[in-house]
Write an enzyme that holds these catalytic residues in place. Structure first.
Site, PDB file in Angstrom:
ATOM      1  N   HIS A 103       0.745  -0.925   0.023  1.00 51.39           N
ATOM      2  CA  HIS A 103       0.238   0.602   0.009  1.00 51.39           C
ATOM      3  C   HIS A 103       0.643   1.463   0.181  1.00 51.39           C
ATOM      4  CE1 HIS A 103      -3.398   2.386   1.435  1.00 51.39           C
ATOM      5  NE2 HIS A 103      -2.471   3.290   1.812  1.00 51.39           N
ATOM      6  N   GLU A 104       1.435   1.395   0.791  1.00 58.45           N
ATOM      7  CA  GLU A 104       2.593   2.648   0.754  1.00 58.45           C
ATOM      8  C   GLU A 104       3.273   2.641  -0.002  1.00 58.45           C
ATOM      9  OE1 GLU A 104       1.474   4.630   3.663  1.00 58.45           O
ATOM     10  OE2 GLU A 104       0.208   3.133   3.804  1.00 58.45           O
ATOM     11  N   HIS A 107       1.690   4.125  -2.894  1.00 53.74           N
ATOM     12  CA  HIS A 107       1.776   5.717  -3.376  1.00 53.74           C
ATOM     13  C   HIS A 107       3.633   5.730  -2.761  1.00 53.74           C
ATOM     14  CE1 HIS A 107      -2.147   6.867  -0.635  1.00 53.74           C
ATOM     15  NE2 HIS A 107      -1.486   5.733   0.056  1.00 53.74           N
TER      16      HIS A 107
END
Length: 308
Positions: A103-104, A107
């Protein structure tokens, strides 16, 4: 007058009168030539010490270890090796942490493609969970909430320098990239259970421990996607609309951002908000054809300490 000019002392005449003037001139020329060649023999820049360099490539060994734990525990759950609760616990926890890193990373990768190349220097592209935000507020607290309450609070945060991004769309896309990982994970896991798992909670179903753990992990992915898409300052849902807000609204949102995750924590403490959130999450399980009872059994196995 003529006698005075004859006695004038010219330095060039004295130099020419010396027997070794040509040798001395040659020595000076050689010295100048050596000095001109010296810069080409020296390095263009002095490299920084190795300890000062931030690793920018490769994958973190912590992430690799999490993937190994996830795969080993999944095989153990499938084959029935080990205590079912402990196996599901390690399988779900490691799987959730793997998707947290992805997820990160999503980003950071989107920001890197959008113009913010500082994410590489910060170590965000190495899938290292230690780099993603505050160790307590963005990692430990969500993990504790997952262990105690069975719900995944949004965890992790990468510091993006938005002014380096090319435009507002890129800024919004950076925030959307994280939940996209959880949405994709939800679709893949729910499809796997719907196609290969039991149609209902059957205690005699083969590989029941594996399917229960996989369904609960899918439930967590759906819950994580919903929570992150809430338009609360500090969460990705707000980050997707923030670039298009007025300066005054963005200024107010910046004051709330540090407490965004705590706001979500407080809201989920109330039974009404928690019930609405649970109904929204279960809705997607029902739509996919996955039995909610299978997810409940996976949650029961995951929180093994409650049965002691």
């Amino acid at each position: 007058m003529s006698g005075g000019q004859g006695q004038h002392d010219d330095p060039l005449d004295r130099l020419a009168a010396e027997e070794d003037w040509s040798r001395r001139a040659k020595a000076v020329e050689n010295q100048v030539a050596r000095e001109r060649r010296m810069p080409s023999l020296r390095p263009a820049r002095t490299p920084r010490p190795r300890r000062d360099r931030e690793p920018r490539g490769g994958i973190s060994l912590i992430f690799v270890a999490l993937v190994v734990v996830m795969l080993v525990s999944a095989v153990a759950a499938w084959t029935g090796v080990g205590h079912p609760s402990l196996v599901v616990f390690f399988f779900v926890l490691s799987g959730w942490l793997v998707t947290l890193c992805l997820h990160e990373f999503s980003h950071a990768l989107t920001a890197h493609r959008g113009g913010d190349h500082t994410v590489a220097e910060k170590g965000y592209l190495r899938l290292d969970p230690r780099k993603y935000g505050h160790p307590v507020l963005t990692l430990l607290l969500p993990m504790l909430w997952l262990l105690i309450g069975g719900l995944p609070l949004p965890g992790g945060a990468v510091m993006i320098e938005s002014h380096r991004l090319r435009n507002r769309f890129r800024d919004a896309l950076v925030s959307a990239a994280g939940p996209a990982v959880n949405i994709v994970a939800s679709v893949v896991l729910l499809a796997a259970v719907a196609l290969g798992g039991p149609a209902f909670l059957n205690w005699d179903a083969p590989h029941l421990t594996f399917w229960a753990g996989l369904t609960f992990l899918a439930y967590l992915q759906v819950a994580t996607a919903i929570l992150n898409l809430l338009p609360v300052p500090g969460l990705d849902g707000y980050g997707m609309i923030e670039p298009y807000l007025s300066p005054g609204a963005r200024h107010a949102g910046n004051k709330i951002k540090p407490f965004g995750i705590l706001i979500v924590f407080a809201l989920l403490y109330f039974p009404l908000a928690r019930g609405l959130f649970g109904d929204a999450t279960v809705f997607f399980l029902d739509v996919s054809g996955v039995p909610r009872e299978l997810a409940a059994y996976g949650n029961y196995l995951f929180q093994f300490w409650k049965s002691w």
